[in-house]
Design a protein around this motif. Structure first.
Motif, mmCIF file in Angstrom:
data_model
loop_
_atom_site.group_PDB
_atom_site.id
_atom_site.type_symbol
_atom_site.label_atom_id
_atom_site.label_comp_id
_atom_site.label_asym_id
_atom_site.label_seq_id
_atom_site.Cartn_x
_atom_site.Cartn_y
_atom_site.Cartn_z
ATOM 1 N N ASP A 219 -2.835 3.043 7.897
ATOM 2 C CA ASP A 219 -2.812 3.559 6.433
ATOM 3 C C ASP A 219 -1.354 3.418 5.671
ATOM 4 O O ASP A 219 -0.410 3.907 6.382
ATOM 5 N N THR A 230 -6.948 -1.444 -0.632
ATOM 6 C CA THR A 230 -6.635 -0.529 0.488
ATOM 7 C C THR A 230 -5.037 -1.176 1.026
ATOM 8 O O THR A 230 -5.015 -2.420 1.382
ATOM 9 N N LEU A 232 -2.330 -1.117 3.721
ATOM 10 C CA LEU A 232 -2.132 -0.854 5.136
ATOM 11 C C LEU A 232 -0.753 -1.391 5.521
ATOM 12 O O LEU A 232 -0.199 -2.250 4.817
#
Length: 246
Positions: A219, A230, A232
């Motif tokens: 993350d 998201t 990453l």
């Protein structure tokens, strides 16, 4: 099923100006649906682009640092005359020559108006049907490991794997290659350019993100707050985003 790469994300102080540069450089169209500016093939500006990768420019306040980007674009040409003409046209649009230690090579290294490095390649048969972008190139320490991660993370087909380079491409056999080049130096700063991935309509984004974590992704908090995508990092800390299905 694995995710599909849909766009190259470029941070920019002036997204409109840099968007115009890349649209003219590639012969593509330009759209500004919100705070970002999107550049894609001129015959429709469909998103996601079905035959390759678009470019999404995202506004940031900070200019690029002197550190070389670890992800860059290679532009394709069809002849030595085309290469010379393209370099001249790009320089007239605001590109500048840049020395990244390339010495005597048949390609030309330039930087866009905000300093992002890219290459104009000499004609190569492998790239003749790719469109204007030959490849998205990622500097890395271990191309084999990167090919394993990205080959499993995405639905692209791995074409070549060696100690010093690896490559993959859409299973449809269209658009640019994703290439990994071995470099001795490790990543030290946030990338100015990264890839955005998108789930397929019937897939679960959260499950895909969990799958990527199991493959070695971690993350990333860049201050994005509560957003539908998201952030990453791959196993060598290259940032990328998994977008939400709209």
């Amino acid at each position: 099923m694995p995710l599909r790469p849909v766009q190259v994300n470029i941070k920019a102080v002036d997204v409109s100006a840099l968007g115009r540069f890349w649209a003219e450089a590639l012969g593509w169209g330009l759209a500004s649906p919100g705070v970002t500016t999107y550049v894609g093939p001129a015959d429709g500006l469909v998103w996601p682009e079905p035959l390759g990768l678009g470019i999404d420019l995202v506004p940031v306040p900070e200019p690029k640092t002197p550190t070389k980007n670890r992800l860059h674009l290679d532009l394709a040409t069809t002849s030595t005359t085309h290469q010379a003409e393209l370099v001249a046209r790009l320089r007239s649009l605001g590109a500048t020559p840049v020395d990244v230690g390339q010495v005597d090579v048949p390609w030309t290294v330039l930087a866009d108006p905000e300093g992002n490095e890219f290459c104009v390649l000499e004609p190569r048969e492998i790239y003749l049907d790719n469109g204007p972008i030959a490849a998205v190139v990622i500097d890395c320490v271990d191309p084999r490991a990167m090919a394993r991660f990205w080959g499993t993370a995405t639905d692209w087909t791995v074409h070549e794997v060696a100690d010093d380079h690896a490559s993959s491409r859409s299973a449809k056999g269209v658009g640019p290659y994703l290439e990994f080049l071995r470099t001795p130096d490790a990543k030290t700063v946030l990338d100015r350019i990264h890839l955005d991935l998108l789930p397929y309509p019937d897939d679960d984004k959260a499950a895909e993100v969990d799958r990527l974590r199991a493959l070695g992704a971690t993350d990333l908090d860049v201050g994005q707050g509560d957003v539908p995508w998201t952030c990453l990092k791959d196993p060598e800390a290259h940032e990328f985003c998994v977008l939400a299905l709209s």
